[in-house]
Design a protein around this motif. Structure first.
Motif, short mmCIF file in Angstrom:
data_model
loop_
_atom_site.label_atom_id
_atom_site.label_comp_id
_atom_site.label_asym_id
_atom_site.label_seq_id
_atom_site.Cartn_x
_atom_site.Cartn_y
_atom_site.Cartn_z
N UNK A 1 -1.12 5.17 8.77
CA UNK A 1 -2.06 5.09 9.90
C UNK A 1 -3.37 4.42 9.47
N UNK A 2 -3.89 4.81 8.30
CA UNK A 2 -5.14 4.23 7.81
C UNK A 2 -4.98 2.74 7.53
N UNK A 3 -3.84 2.36 6.96
CA UNK A 3 -3.59 0.94 6.69
C UNK A 3 -3.53 0.15 7.98
N UNK B 1 0.83 -1.20 0.00
CA UNK B 1 0.00 0.00 0.00
C UNK B 1 0.87 1.25 0.00
N UNK B 2 1.85 1.30 0.89
CA UNK B 2 2.68 2.50 1.00
C UNK B 2 3.50 2.74 -0.27
N UNK B 3 4.03 1.67 -0.86
CA UNK B 3 4.83 1.86 -2.08
C UNK B 3 3.95 2.28 -3.25
N UNK B 4 2.72 1.75 -3.32
CA UNK B 4 1.81 2.16 -4.40
C UNK B 4 1.51 3.64 -4.31
N UNK B 5 1.21 4.13 -3.10
CA UNK B 5 0.95 5.55 -2.93
C UNK B 5 2.20 6.37 -3.23
N UNK B 6 3.34 5.90 -2.77
CA UNK B 6 4.61 6.60 -3.02
C UNK B 6 4.87 6.72 -4.51
N UNK B 7 4.69 5.63 -5.24
CA UNK B 7 4.95 5.64 -6.68
C UNK B 7 3.96 6.53 -7.42
N UNK B 8 2.69 6.50 -7.03
CA UNK B 8 1.69 7.34 -7.70
C UNK B 8 1.95 8.82 -7.48
N UNK C 1 1.30 12.61 3.40
CA UNK C 1 0.38 11.66 2.76
C UNK C 1 0.73 10.24 3.16
N UNK C 2 2.00 9.89 3.13
CA UNK C 2 2.41 8.54 3.48
C UNK C 2 2.15 8.25 4.96
N UNK D 1 17.18 11.81 -5.42
CA UNK D 1 17.55 10.40 -5.31
C UNK D 1 16.59 9.52 -6.11
N UNK D 2 17.04 8.32 -6.50
CA UNK D 2 16.14 7.39 -7.20
C UNK D 2 14.92 7.04 -6.34
N UNK D 3 13.85 6.62 -7.01
CA UNK D 3 12.58 6.34 -6.34
C UNK D 3 12.74 5.29 -5.25
N UNK D 4 13.40 4.18 -5.54
CA UNK D 4 13.54 3.10 -4.58
C UNK D 4 14.38 3.52 -3.38
N UNK D 5 15.38 4.36 -3.61
CA UNK D 5 16.20 4.85 -2.50
C UNK D 5 15.37 5.73 -1.58
N UNK D 6 14.56 6.61 -2.17
CA UNK D 6 13.71 7.49 -1.37
C UNK D 6 12.68 6.69 -0.58
N UNK D 7 12.11 5.67 -1.23
CA UNK D 7 11.12 4.86 -0.53
C UNK D 7 11.77 4.09 0.61
N UNK D 8 12.94 3.53 0.38
CA UNK D 8 13.62 2.77 1.43
C UNK D 8 13.96 3.66 2.62
#
Length: 312
Positions: free
Chosen positions: A287-289, A18-25, A281-282, A58-65
């Motif tokens: 919290x909602x998840x 859920x969090x990665x989907x929101x992050x990517x969108x 947002x994340x 930074x790259x997307x995956x780095x930021x998400x991690x």
């Protein structure tokens, strides 16, 4: 043990998905938060500096991690627009949303279960027909329209309730209730209507079972029949629907909070989306998840209490 094992396995997986989907969108959405924060007339070097400070270079995956590793410890980062920790920002907005959701759930359960059971006492009677009409209307009416209607009647015409705003419960129970009742009623109408319909259907089905007919033949009163036999046997589908509606009700706070001018998590989410405030947002999504996962866990555990056979 099966429920605990499923929770341990699925919770981290669902949280990451859920969090990665929101992050990517949000990352793929048009616009640049660095430009918004630096200003439309900012120089390219100023925009590059802001982008570097936020880690947007930074790259997307780095930021998400980086975000995920902090979220595990309770650190959801710093809000882009408000420049304060997201955890503090969410905490300051949690009480209005939690109050609204809990009162709405209370109304939905009392109205939905109460009228749903009353409708089955005399099938085809006045109460049964009334419940059928009200449940259809409640499902069809949009929540924001119900909210505006309540404001027009109880706030503008009768002057009985405030139209907007929120008062913390620490400032007094009476003013808190006065500001919560109308938005909670607007939020609870749809889940109450759907719960009413499912309770009526589930209880009517159980009333046709042989053990209920046997209890009636032995002269058992209607009240004990309902509380001892009917409600418990009809409980699983009712609890399932209730769990789903509670999860959907949390999402409905966005519209209701905006309509009634309540500064809760719903309005915070809207403002953050419009401002492309990714950390906030994340944080709200996390919290909602978590709330939805807890609700599902409680529903699973309630199955074992209602019908011990489900534990086998």
């Amino acid at each position: 043990m099966k429920t605990l094992r499923r929770v341990v396995i699925t919770t981290p997986l669902l949280f990451v998905l859920v969090s990665f989907s929101v992050f990517a969108m949000m990352a793929a959405a048009p616009g640049d938060p660095a430009v918004d924060l630096a200003g439309q007339n900012a120089k390219p070097e100023d925009i590059a500096r802001v982008r570097s400070e936020l880690g947007l270079d930074q790259p997307l995956l780095v930021r998400y991690w980086d975000w995920l590793s902090g979220a595990v410890t309770g650190d959801f980062g710093i809000s882009y627009s408000r420049r304060q920790p997201v955890s503090e920002l969410i905490s300051s907005r949690l009480e209005p949303t939690l109050s609204l959701a809990l009162v709405a759930i209370f109304f939905a359960v009392i109205i939905g279960v109460g009228f749903g059971i009353l409708a089955t006492v005399r099938p085809g009677g006045i109460v049964d027909r009334f419940v059928s009409v009200i449940s259809s209307i409640g499902i069809a009416l949009p929540q924001f329209w119900v909210g505006m209607l309540l404001v027009m009647v109880f706030s503008l015409q009768l002057k009985a309730m405030p139209a907007t705003g929120y008062v913390h419960i620490s400032d007094g129970l009476a003013p808190w209730a006065a500001h919560v009742i109308l938005p909670a009623l607007a939020l609870s109408l749809m889940p109450a209507a759907e719960l009413m319909r499912h309770v009526r259907s589930s209880v009517s089905e159980v009333l046709d079972k042989d053990f209920v007919l046997t209890a009636r033949a032995k002269g058992m009163l209607t009240g004990p029949i309902y509380f001892k036999h009917v409600v418990r046997n009809a409980g699983i589908p009712i609890v399932t629907v209730l769990g789903i509606r509670i999860a959907q009700l949390l999402g409905g706070t966005v519209v209701i909070e905006t309509l009634f001018g309540i500064q809760g998590l719903g309005t915070l989410t809207v403002d953050s989306v419009l401002g492309r405030d990714m950390p906030t947002i994340l944080g709200v999504v996390a919290l909602a998840t978590g709330c939805v996962l807890v609700i599902n866990l409680l529903v699973d555990l309630s199955y074992r209490f209602i019908d011990p056979r489900t534990a086998q």
